[in-house]
Design a protein around this motif. Sequence first.
Motif, PDB file in Angstrom:
ATOM      1  N   PHE A 188       0.827  -1.196   0.000  1.00  0.00           N
ATOM      2  CA  PHE A 188       0.000   0.000   0.000  1.00  0.00           C
ATOM      3  C   PHE A 188       0.867   1.254   0.000  1.00  0.00           C
ATOM      4  O   PHE A 188       1.994   1.248   0.495  1.00  0.00           O
ATOM      5  N   THR A 189       0.324   2.318  -0.560  1.00  0.00           N
ATOM      6  CA  THR A 189       1.065   3.571  -0.648  1.00  0.00           C
ATOM      7  C   THR A 189       1.229   4.187   0.733  1.00  0.00           C
ATOM      8  O   THR A 189       0.491   3.871   1.675  1.00  0.00           O
ATOM      9  N   ALA A 190       2.199   5.103   0.841  1.00  0.00           N
ATOM     10  CA  ALA A 190       2.401   5.821   2.099  1.00  0.00           C
ATOM     11  C   ALA A 190       1.153   6.612   2.464  1.00  0.00           C
ATOM     12  O   ALA A 190       0.779   6.699   3.643  1.00  0.00           O
ATOM     13  N   ASP A 191       0.497   7.203   1.459  1.00  0.00           N
ATOM     14  CA  ASP A 191      -0.731   7.951   1.727  1.00  0.00           C
ATOM     15  C   ASP A 191      -1.822   7.015   2.257  1.00  0.00           C
ATOM     16  O   ASP A 191      -2.604   7.403   3.146  1.00  0.00           O
ATOM     17  N   ALA A 192      -1.886   5.808   1.726  1.00  0.00           N
ATOM     18  CA  ALA A 192      -2.897   4.854   2.184  1.00  0.00           C
ATOM     19  C   ALA A 192      -2.665   4.478   3.651  1.00  0.00           C
ATOM     20  O   ALA A 192      -3.615   4.416   4.445  1.00  0.00           O
ATOM     21  N   LEU A 193      -1.409   4.250   4.028  1.00  0.00           N
ATOM     22  CA  LEU A 193      -1.109   3.903   5.408  1.00  0.00           C
ATOM     23  C   LEU A 193      -1.415   5.068   6.340  1.00  0.00           C
ATOM     24  O   LEU A 193      -1.881   4.874   7.473  1.00  0.00           O
ATOM     25  N   THR A 197      -4.445   5.106   9.461  1.00  0.00           N
ATOM     26  CA  THR A 197      -4.209   5.399  10.879  1.00  0.00           C
ATOM     27  C   THR A 197      -4.660   6.799  11.284  1.00  0.00           C
ATOM     28  O   THR A 197      -4.405   7.212  12.425  1.00  0.00           O
ATOM     29  N   THR A 198      -5.347   7.512  10.399  1.00  0.00           N
ATOM     30  CA  THR A 198      -5.862   8.834  10.765  1.00  0.00           C
ATOM     31  C   THR A 198      -7.349   8.995  10.461  1.00  0.00           C
ATOM     32  O   THR A 198      -8.016   9.836  11.092  1.00  0.00           O
ATOM     33  N   ALA A 199      -7.885   8.222   9.537  1.00  0.00           N
ATOM     34  CA  ALA A 199      -9.277   8.402   9.125  1.00  0.00           C
ATOM     35  C   ALA A 199     -10.240   7.779  10.138  1.00  0.00           C
ATOM     36  O   ALA A 199      -9.878   6.883  10.907  1.00  0.00           O
ATOM     37  N   ALA A 200     -11.466   8.268  10.118  1.00  0.00           N
ATOM     38  CA  ALA A 200     -12.543   7.684  10.925  1.00  0.00           C
ATOM     39  C   ALA A 200     -13.352   6.758  10.033  1.00  0.00           C
ATOM     40  O   ALA A 200     -14.059   7.211   9.132  1.00  0.00           O
ATOM     41  N   ILE A 210     -17.471 -13.576  11.285  1.00  0.00           N
ATOM     42  CA  ILE A 210     -16.272 -13.795  10.473  1.00  0.00           C
ATOM     43  C   ILE A 210     -15.369 -12.575  10.517  1.00  0.00           C
ATOM     44  O   ILE A 210     -14.150 -12.691  10.654  1.00  0.00           O
ATOM     45  N   GLY A 211     -15.955 -11.397  10.388  1.00  0.00           N
ATOM     46  CA  GLY A 211     -15.136 -10.204  10.400  1.00  0.00           C
ATOM     47  C   GLY A 211     -15.927  -8.932  10.611  1.00  0.00           C
ATOM     48  O   GLY A 211     -17.120  -8.859  10.296  1.00  0.00           O
ATOM     49  N   LEU A 212     -15.270  -7.939  11.179  1.00  0.00           N
ATOM     50  CA  LEU A 212     -15.837  -6.606  11.305  1.00  0.00           C
ATOM     51  C   LEU A 212     -15.478  -5.839  10.040  1.00  0.00           C
ATOM     52  O   LEU A 212     -14.313  -5.536   9.790  1.00  0.00           O
ATOM     53  N   ARG A 213     -16.492  -5.554   9.228  1.00  0.00           N
ATOM     54  CA  ARG A 213     -16.282  -4.819   7.999  1.00  0.00           C
ATOM     55  C   ARG A 213     -16.442  -3.331   8.267  1.00  0.00           C
ATOM     56  O   ARG A 213     -17.228  -2.927   9.135  1.00  0.00           O
ATOM     57  N   THR A 214     -15.702  -2.526   7.519  1.00  0.00           N
ATOM     58  CA  THR A 214     -15.739  -1.090   7.752  1.00  0.00           C
ATOM     59  C   THR A 214     -16.182  -0.342   6.503  1.00  0.00           C
ATOM     60  O   THR A 214     -16.073  -0.838   5.373  1.00  0.00           O
ATOM     61  N   GLU A 215     -16.686   0.853   6.735  1.00  0.00           N
ATOM     62  CA  GLU A 215     -17.013   1.802   5.673  1.00  0.00           C
ATOM     63  C   GLU A 215     -16.146   3.037   5.862  1.00  0.00           C
ATOM     64  O   GLU A 215     -15.953   3.486   6.995  1.00  0.00           O
ATOM     65  N   GLY A 216     -15.617   3.568   4.770  1.00  0.00           N
ATOM     66  CA  GLY A 216     -14.746   4.726   4.859  1.00  0.00           C
ATOM     67  C   GLY A 216     -13.849   4.811   3.650  1.00  0.00           C
ATOM     68  O   GLY A 216     -14.087   4.145   2.627  1.00  0.00           O
ATOM     69  N   PRO A 217     -12.778   5.618   3.736  1.00  0.00           N
ATOM     70  CA  PRO A 217     -11.894   5.803   2.576  1.00  0.00           C
ATOM     71  C   PRO A 217     -11.187   4.515   2.172  1.00  0.00           C
ATOM     72  O   PRO A 217     -10.730   3.756   3.025  1.00  0.00           O
ATOM     73  N   GLY A 278     -22.409   1.550  12.330  1.00  0.00           N
ATOM     74  CA  GLY A 278     -22.353   3.009  12.385  1.00  0.00           C
ATOM     75  C   GLY A 278     -21.368   3.554  13.389  1.00  0.00           C
ATOM     76  O   GLY A 278     -21.013   4.741  13.335  1.00  0.00           O
ATOM     77  N   THR A 279     -20.887   2.715  14.319  1.00  0.00           N
ATOM     78  CA  THR A 279     -19.913   3.162  15.304  1.00  0.00           C
ATOM     79  C   THR A 279     -18.604   3.539  14.611  1.00  0.00           C
ATOM     80  O   THR A 279     -18.144   2.851  13.696  1.00  0.00           O
ATOM     81  N   VAL A 280     -17.991   4.634  15.053  1.00  0.00           N
ATOM     82  CA  VAL A 280     -16.700   5.067  14.496  1.00  0.00           C
ATOM     83  C   VAL A 280     -15.609   4.087  14.897  1.00  0.00           C
ATOM     84  O   VAL A 280     -15.540   3.643  16.061  1.00  0.00           O
ATOM     85  N   VAL A 281     -14.753   3.745  13.941  1.00  0.00           N
ATOM     86  CA  VAL A 281     -13.611   2.858  14.165  1.00  0.00           C
ATOM     87  C   VAL A 281     -12.336   3.616  13.796  1.00  0.00           C
ATOM     88  O   VAL A 281     -12.248   4.182  12.689  1.00  0.00           O
ATOM     89  N   ARG A 282     -11.375   3.612  14.692  1.00  0.00           N
ATOM     90  CA  ARG A 282     -10.072   4.238  14.410  1.00  0.00           C
ATOM     91  C   ARG A 282      -8.974   3.207  14.629  1.00  0.00           C
ATOM     92  O   ARG A 282      -8.975   2.492  15.637  1.00  0.00           O
ATOM     93  N   PHE A 283      -8.036   3.160  13.694  1.00  0.00           N
ATOM     94  CA  PHE A 283      -6.868   2.296  13.812  1.00  0.00           C
ATOM     95  C   PHE A 283      -5.687   3.142  14.269  1.00  0.00           C
ATOM     96  O   PHE A 283      -5.379   4.179  13.669  1.00  0.00           O
TER      97      PHE A 283
END
Length: 288
Positions: A188-193, A197-200, A210-217, A278-283
């Motif tokens: 993955f690109t540096a911008d992607a990483l 770690t900054t997007a909500a 099986i997995g927690l799927r996310t919505e976002g960029p 709908g809960t916000v997820v941050r990595f």
Amino acid sequence: MSAGIEVVRAGALTTVQDEGRFGHAHLGVGRAGALDAPSARLANRLAGNPVGAALLETTVTGCAVRPDRAVRAVVGGAPCRVTVDGRPVAWGAAVHVPAGAVLDAGPAAHGVRSYLAFAGGLEPQPVLGSRSADLLSGLGPDPLRDGDVLPLGPPRTGGPPATAAVPWPGVPAELVLPLLLGPRHTWFTADALRTLTTAAYRVSEQSNRIGLRTEGPALDRARQGELPSEGMVLGAVQIPPDGRPVVFLNDHPTTGGYPVVGVVPEPALAGAARVTPGTVVRFVRTAH
């Protein structure tokens, strides 16, 4: 004749779970087990069971059961209304359920998964050392249906006394997941990483055991092409073709071909079992 618990109302998805089955990934068999392990263990302790005894895990809508012998029971995990034959009883504490009475755990008021533990534990036939249902492989007991009867084990002598109230894990208003980068973060690109770690992100309604799927960029790749299938671990954050992270939970596949950008350490995954769509997820990047 052995004791049993009849399913009066199965709910949307109620399964038998314990600590899970370990050591079989090389056979293509995952762990399964209770998604919210701390809540399941606490429910078992209050019921007087070993922490790994089999119990019920409900999903959103709860369930109702009828034991054919008197039993101490605990409903914990996601808060919900609890009744015995229509009379309100305590959530999150041991209650007495007479023989033939209906214990009803209502829809979750907050969170997703409630746990119903019974003194003696549930005793469906174990498969590879566990009584857990695995929704991906189909191993273990099927998800509950109305009219099913589950064997109930004898109560353990000398178990802990009933407790009126204990602190239960809460439902996070925002899910913060520590992330160990790798093994395929260089895909993955540096911008992607940086975005990761900054997007909500938000919890998708398509999330499951099986997995927690996310919505976002979406995350842009620096490297295209296909990755040979490789082993997957609990907490792996896989990036499918749509570019949005998926956090693997207990029923995850043991192999996969999409790149894994990082891994969420296991102790942080219980929160992923509790949060609603709908809960916000941050990595948040971590080194350990």
